[in-house]
Write an enzyme that holds these catalytic residues in place. Structure first.
Site, PDB file in Angstrom:
ATOM      1  N   ASP A 133      37.700  59.013  18.420  1.00 47.98           N
ATOM      2  CA  ASP A 133      37.703  59.338  19.820  1.00 47.98           C
ATOM      3  C   ASP A 133      37.706  57.760  20.621  1.00 47.98           C
ATOM      4  OD1 ASP A 133      37.480  60.838  22.305  1.00 47.98           O
ATOM      5  OD2 ASP A 133      35.216  60.521  22.196  1.00 47.98           O
ATOM      6  N   HIS A 134      38.910  57.923  21.556  1.00 52.23           N
ATOM      7  CA  HIS A 134      39.105  56.542  22.345  1.00 52.23           C
ATOM      8  C   HIS A 134      39.441  55.517  21.371  1.00 52.23           C
ATOM      9  CE1 HIS A 134      38.781  58.594  26.090  1.00 52.23           C
ATOM     10  NE2 HIS A 134      37.717  59.173  25.618  1.00 52.23           N
ATOM     11  N   GLY A 193      35.393  64.692  28.946  1.00 53.30           N
ATOM     12  CA  GLY A 193      34.325  64.808  29.946  1.00 53.30           C
ATOM     13  C   GLY A 193      33.812  66.169  29.995  1.00 53.30           C
TER      14      GLY A 193
HETATM   15  P1  13P Z   1      31.066  63.857  27.753  1.00 56.69           P
HETATM   16  O1  13P Z   1      30.174  62.942  27.102  1.00 56.69           O
HETATM   17  O2  13P Z   1      31.041  63.726  29.359  1.00 56.69           O
HETATM   18  O3  13P Z   1      30.801  65.108  27.216  1.00 56.69           O
HETATM   19  O4  13P Z   1      32.447  63.547  27.544  1.00 56.69           O
HETATM   20  C1  13P Z   1      32.981  63.548  25.923  1.00 56.69           C
HETATM   21  C2  13P Z   1      34.073  63.037  25.737  1.00 56.69           C
HETATM   22  O5  13P Z   1      35.027  63.274  26.567  1.00 56.69           O
HETATM   23  C3  13P Z   1      34.236  62.142  24.481  1.00 56.69           C
HETATM   24  O6  13P Z   1      35.787  61.638  24.494  1.00 56.69           O
END
Ligand code: 13P
Length: 287
Positions: free
Chosen positions: A84-85, A208
């Site tokens: 992730d990211h 998100g």
């Molecule tokens: P939240 O923590 O807001 O659920 O977002 C998670 C996310 O987008 C991980 O990349």
């Protein structure tokens, strides 16, 4: 069954539902996510940030744990283990570690550099049988207590990144990591629609996912969102259940202090959140 995320997301686009990316933070998270996916016969993407990997030891530690768990638990539903990211170096580390999917997040770079580095990563991901997510228009979030609205992605930039052959694309449409502030103005569906029109039907990703109202989730899915990321909501549910367990004095009764008992209510709370997300996103029975 560990797989990359291509087929599960292409099926989701066609079937007009979304696959949940549930970020994992430790063994309890991974186990709760795999158990719930199997129980609900749903595909799932396990998201791992660089920070979570560092906490657990390394990307290799997480990949080895998830692989062994998947096998030991006899998981038959499709499971992707996804960075992730990721930075450029983190993507390389995850290729090495045996992840099945990566996200290269170049949204903070100049667009030219994002394009160039994403293009490199697409080639590497292909070579290794992995799927790749790219990002255009940074996702907002809390930084040093200041909550900023997310950037809105430029559809022309989304089109150019999609043309590189990325498997799925995260585009900022006013979404924010963490809890949404009271004065949040909501998702920008006009932009989402435009992005969908110029990106050739590739699965779009909504980051998100915590706290986005039901109707907005449904509308986003109808406009091509096929992957929704959730992290904070599981953390809040875990913390609340653990707090209750301790406040009720359960850790001081019998073997209540044993971490296998102490962490069980939190793990069950995560499972409940994941089940609700599968239901809301429409992925139950879609394995
Ligand atoms: P939240 O923590 O807001 O659920 O977002 C998670 C996310 O987008 C991980 O990349």
């Amino acid at each position: 069954m560990l797989v990359n995320a291509r087929e599960m997301l292409q099926k989701a686009v066609k079937g007009k539902y979304a696959v949940a990316q549930i970020n994992i933070n430790n063994l309890e998270w991974a186990k709760a996510a795999l158990t719930t996916a199997q129980e609900q016969n749903s595909p799932i993407i396990l998201g791992v940030t660089g920070g979570a990997a560092k906490y657990m030891g390394s990307f290799g530690t997480v990949a080895a744990m998830v692989k062994a768990m998947d096998k030991a638990m006899g998981i038959t539903v499709p499971v992707a283990i996804h960075l992730d990211h990721g930075s450029y170096d983190q993507c390389l580390a995850c290729i090495e570690a045996g992840f099945t999917s990566i996200m290269f997040d170049g949204s903070h770079l100049s667009f030219d550099e994002n394009l160039r580095k994403t293009s490199d990563m697409v080639q590497l991901a292909r070579k290794n049988g992995m799927t790749i997510e790219a990002e255009v228009g940074a996702i907002g979030g809390e930084e040093d207590g200041v909550i900023g609205n997310g950037d809105i992605a430029d559809p022309t930039e989304c089109e150019a990144i999609a043309k590189l052959g990325v498997d799925f694309l995260a585009a900022g449409i006013g979404n924010i990591h963490g809890v949404y502030p009271e004065n949040w103005t909501g998702l920008d569906f006009d932009i989402l629609e435009k992005i969908g029109q110029v990106t050739g039907g590739i699965p779009l990703v909504l980051h998100g996912g915590t706290g986005i109202p039901v109707e907005m989730i449904q509308k986003a899915i109808s406009l091509g969102v096929a992957k929704i990321n959730v992290n904070t909501e599981c953390q809040l549910a875990f913390a609340a259940a653990t707090r209750k367990y301790i406040e009720d004095g359960n850790d001081q009764k019998g073997k209540g202090f044993d971490p296998r008992n102490l962490l069980a209510p939190g793990a069950n709370a995560i499972k409940q959140v994941i089940k609700e997300k599968f239901e809301l996103f429409g992925s139950v029975g879609k394995a």
